[in-house]
Design a protein around this motif. Sequence first.
Motif: not given
Ligand SMILES: *Cc1c(COP(=O)(O)O)cnc(C)c1O
Length: 367
Positions: A58-60, A63-65, A84-86, A88-90, A156-160, A180-182, A185-187
């Motif tokens: 459903a979201n990035g 995906s980590l969880y 230093h991250s968004w 979600s990572t932690s 690997e947190d590849c969201a960005q 991965y996050s889609f 605003g992501k790439n």
């Molecule tokens: C955007 C982002 C996420 C989470 O993605 P969502 O789709 O917004 O839940 C996780 N890690 C990093 C580094 C992000 O930039």
Amino acid sequence: MKVPFADLHLQYLSIKDDIDAAIAAVIKSSAFIRGPFVQKFEDEFAAAVGAPYCVSCANGTDSLYIAMHALGVKPGDEIITTAHSWISTSETITQAGGKVVFCDTDAKTFTIDTAKLEEKITPRTVGIIPVHLYGQPANMGEIMAIARKHGLWVIEDCAQAHLAEVDGQMVGSFGDAASYSFYPGKNLGAMGDAGAITCKDKSLADKMAMFARHGGLTKGEHRIEGINSRLDGLQAAILSVKLSRLAEWTAKRQEVAARYAAALGNVGGLELPENAPGRTHVYHLFVVKHERRDALAAHLNEHGVQTVINYPVALPFLPAYEHLGHHAEDFPNAFHNQSRILSIPIFPEMTEEQLGYVADTVRGFAA
Ligand SMILES: *Cc1c(COP(=O)(O)O)cnc(C)c1O
């Protein structure tokens, strides 16, 4: 002149016919959850990043969880991630039952400092989550060497960092799993929330898919208790259209970054993002540093240039982690950077005029 931070509507207009047709096709076949569009996108994304398996969700954040859950994180397990991250990572480490252990970033790349990583490892450590922050890969060679030495998994947190590479090898292919996050605003962005996990191991892929879909891979099957974290058909069809342009859009981002570097290289007081050797930066964000960051941001905003701070407070210093009792000295680089970083506009559709105007406005501040 006004320069937005990004222009998602312009991107839509550039591919409008394909997006509209993709949405119509999903509606026509009522394939809203799972189904052929989701399967197609999973296959295409796996191929694009060179991964054997892709599990959409459903979201990035999920995906980590999901990845941590499938890797068997249990209460008391320590997981090391970057300061230093968004969030979600932690936050997903805690959500999965683990204990967050922060490691500082290195002074130059905004990614986890591999020189400080090993000292964070204890007998309870089970894994490491490096983040390829802003689109620049973390030092995966060092991270994987440390992980192997200590028997730790790596997500690997590849969201960005879609399509970023280290020495010609795609990010996401180094660790045990890649998230991965889609987010729009992501790439590679959907028109709503969307995410995926890629991996090399079939049994891990099955575990993740099962957990994300109520504990089973087929309708009516519930081998374990799971959650509901699914990519929907509309987002999948939209993502397939956009994925076919991702390499081209990434090249455009790199072009804008190169132009910024040429135009801003000798501006006093301004530090440009550093690209470590061998690491291909995909410039999700173009983050500069300045001692007088707030004044620079105000100057740009007054002149119509939209900026963002990603992120104003490093993770260990957020109220959410007050209970860990961290101090500035614990993470000197992350602390130093949080008051100096500023993201300036970068997006594939940026025009020559917009780019030149942003560069001139930055130079105008320094003068
Ligand atoms: C955007 C982002 C996420 C989470 O993605 P969502 O789709 O917004 O839940 C996780 N890690 C990093 C580094 C992000 O930039």
